[in-house]
Design a protein around this motif. Structure first.
Motif, short mmCIF file in Angstrom:
data_model
loop_
_atom_site.label_atom_id
_atom_site.label_comp_id
_atom_site.label_asym_id
_atom_site.label_seq_id
_atom_site.Cartn_x
_atom_site.Cartn_y
_atom_site.Cartn_z
N TYR A 77 31.58 94.55 45.12
CA TYR A 77 32.80 95.07 44.52
C TYR A 77 32.45 96.01 43.38
O TYR A 77 31.37 95.93 42.78
CB TYR A 77 33.68 93.92 44.01
CG TYR A 77 33.05 93.15 42.86
CD1 TYR A 77 33.31 93.50 41.53
CD2 TYR A 77 32.19 92.09 43.10
CE1 TYR A 77 32.72 92.83 40.49
CE2 TYR A 77 31.60 91.40 42.06
CZ TYR A 77 31.86 91.76 40.76
OH TYR A 77 31.28 91.09 39.74
N LEU A 85 42.86 95.72 42.34
CA LEU A 85 42.61 94.96 43.57
C LEU A 85 42.92 93.48 43.41
O LEU A 85 43.10 92.78 44.41
CB LEU A 85 41.15 95.13 43.98
CG LEU A 85 40.72 96.51 44.45
CD1 LEU A 85 39.21 96.52 44.74
CD2 LEU A 85 41.48 96.91 45.71
N LEU A 89 43.78 90.75 46.50
CA LEU A 89 42.63 89.90 46.80
C LEU A 89 42.94 88.43 46.55
O LEU A 89 42.47 87.56 47.29
CB LEU A 89 41.42 90.33 45.97
CG LEU A 89 40.78 91.66 46.35
CD1 LEU A 89 39.56 91.92 45.48
CD2 LEU A 89 40.40 91.70 47.82
N PHE A 270 44.90 97.11 50.59
CA PHE A 270 43.68 97.45 49.87
C PHE A 270 42.66 97.93 50.90
O PHE A 270 42.91 97.86 52.11
CB PHE A 270 43.15 96.25 49.08
CG PHE A 270 42.79 95.05 49.93
CD1 PHE A 270 41.47 94.82 50.31
CD2 PHE A 270 43.77 94.15 50.35
CE1 PHE A 270 41.14 93.72 51.10
CE2 PHE A 270 43.45 93.05 51.13
CZ PHE A 270 42.12 92.84 51.50
N PHE A 315 34.47 96.44 48.13
CA PHE A 315 35.81 96.43 47.54
C PHE A 315 35.82 97.43 46.39
O PHE A 315 35.20 97.20 45.35
CB PHE A 315 36.16 95.03 47.06
CG PHE A 315 36.26 94.01 48.16
CD1 PHE A 315 37.45 93.82 48.84
CD2 PHE A 315 35.16 93.27 48.54
CE1 PHE A 315 37.56 92.90 49.87
CE2 PHE A 315 35.25 92.33 49.57
CZ PHE A 315 36.45 92.16 50.23
N GLU A 317 38.03 101.37 44.93
CA GLU A 317 39.14 102.30 45.11
C GLU A 317 38.85 103.20 46.31
O GLU A 317 37.71 103.59 46.54
CB GLU A 317 39.35 103.14 43.86
CG GLU A 317 39.78 102.36 42.63
CD GLU A 317 41.24 101.92 42.69
OE1 GLU A 317 41.92 102.21 43.70
OE2 GLU A 317 41.69 101.28 41.73
#
Length: 417
Positions: A77, A85, A89, A270, A315, A317
């Protein structure tokens, strides 16, 4: 004015267009990129018939610590992305609880069941050259530890008993027989025999696009702006030109929120980003079939361009700069198993898998607008499920009974409905 505008020329948009054209609808497909050049292009090339269990959020402490400390190759991440997120998540973690996950699998399995059927239909329609892209051998889920192999064999037997998924358990000698150039380091593999693999995913999607055009579909390259409902349908501006139709389909994958949010649909979507790279080999070395190394977290597949390594989930943007850390780790791990050669691509390919918190796509009419339909959120199975989603959307849009119940995939589940 056309009958339908489709925004997004990935495998979902193209397949939806084909199925609508077959039903006598006129279709215009719009995308800022060439057809099939985004997420449809950069995958492991599996039509994943065995994939009745979507990827849950890890719930064991060891895996969570590995991800949290950036020790995992399968998932990592970007800390700066966590504030945005965190809400989806957290819901992803909640939906991955055993009770919720069992319900997800029950809904998801019939959709996966359409994967080979709908791909086979389109491949046959495309002709014998497209058939040459396909292998029907299946693929190898390989394990470094005997305990993990035994555990996964038990799960595979459960999927066989419940869903009819076929498999074989290969010990190391049997796997070595199928893949003579593997170096070692493996206990064996689950050979999933139902899935198909594709030696060039981009070429398959291109073949589907050619079928779309052959059936009379129109493609416009450009970003669609200002999508709005009109008196008799929908319109958008593409390169200064107004395109209009009675119905519109949003098949924009991770870019769908850019169009849906101005219309009042704020969904908890996401992305899981991923990377791939191609590698050469010496003339005497060959990888015959796709191999997934789950204890590390990458896939290695023979492709037209070379051996393709695809990474796990990042994970981050959607539009953040590339951080292909996982690829380097995957490359080192793969070289323990197989004699990879030099990198063939000037830089890693990066893509974004569009995801929903409950691991299931949205295949649905939009609840607040007439004539607006959505096919997004396929996560790791977009390439697998593109033709099935196209079939189901076309059936729903033309008033036919859908091949499976699409109620579980409705948009309203994220809108309190």
């Amino acid at each position: 004015m056309d009958d339908v505008i489709i925004l997004g020329a990935g495998i979902v948009g193209i397949a939806t267009g084909i199925h609508l054209l077959r039903r006598g609808r006129s279709v215009t497909l719009v995308d800022k990129s060439e057809p099939g050049h985004e997420t449809s292009f950069g995958n492991a090339g599996i039509i994943q018939r065995e994939g009745v269990r979507p990827h849950p959020f890890p719930r064991d402490l060891q895996t969570l610590l590995q991800v949290g400390l950036h020790l995992s190759t399968a998932a990592r991440y970007e800390p700066l992305a966590l504030p945005r997120l965190a809400p989806p998540l957290l819901r992803y973690w909640w939906e991955s609880s055993p009770d919720h996950y069992r319900k997800v699998v029950q809904s998801y399995a019939p959709l996966i069941g359409r994967s080979i059927i709908t791909h086979s239909d389109l491949i046959q329609a495309c002709g014998p050259e497209t058939e040459k892209l396909i292998s029907r051998y299946g693929w190898h889920l390989a394990f470094r530890s005997p305990d993990r192999l035994e555990k996964e064999a038990g799960k595979a037997q459960g999927d066989h008993d419940q869903f009819g998924i076929s498999f074989k358990v290969l010990d190391w000698p049997a796997l070595k027989s199928a893949e003579p150039d593997l170096i070692g380091g493996l206990a064996g593999a689950i050979h999933w025999t139902d899935p198909w693999t594709v030696r060039d995913p981009g070429a398959l999607v291109e073949a589907y696009f050619q079928l779309f055009e052959k059936l009379g579909g129109t493609f416009i390259r450009g970003a669609a702006k200002g999508l709005k409902q009109t008196g008799n349908g929908w319109s958008a501006d593409v390169n200064g030109r107004t395109v209009s139709a009675g119905q519109v389909v949003i098949a924009l994958g991770p870019w769908a929120p850019d169009v849906l949010e101005p219309l009042g649909y704020r969904l908890p979507l996401f992305v899981k980003r991923g990377y791939h790279m191609h590698y050469g080999t010496s003339a005497a070395v060959k990888l015959n079939h796709l191999l997934l190394d789950p204890e590390v977290g990458y896939a290695m597949a023979p492709m037209a361009r070379g051996i393709r390594i695809t990474t796990g989930a990042e994970f981050a943007e959607r539009d953040a700069a590339p951080t292909p850390i996982q690829l380097g780790r995957a490359e080192r791990a793969a070289k323990e198993l197989f004699p990879l050669g030099q990198r063939l691509d000037p830089q890693p390919w990066k893509g974004a898998r569009p995801c929903t918190p409950d691991m299931m796509p949205i295949i649905s009419k939009a609840p607040k607008h007439k004539g607006l339909f959505v096919g997004i959120g396929h996560a790791h199975h977009g390439f697998t499920l593109g033709p099935a989603t196209g079939e189901l959307l076309a059936q729903a849009m033309t008033g036919e009974a859908t091949a499976i119940d699409i109620h579980p995939f409705r948009m309203e589940r994220f809108m309190g409905g």
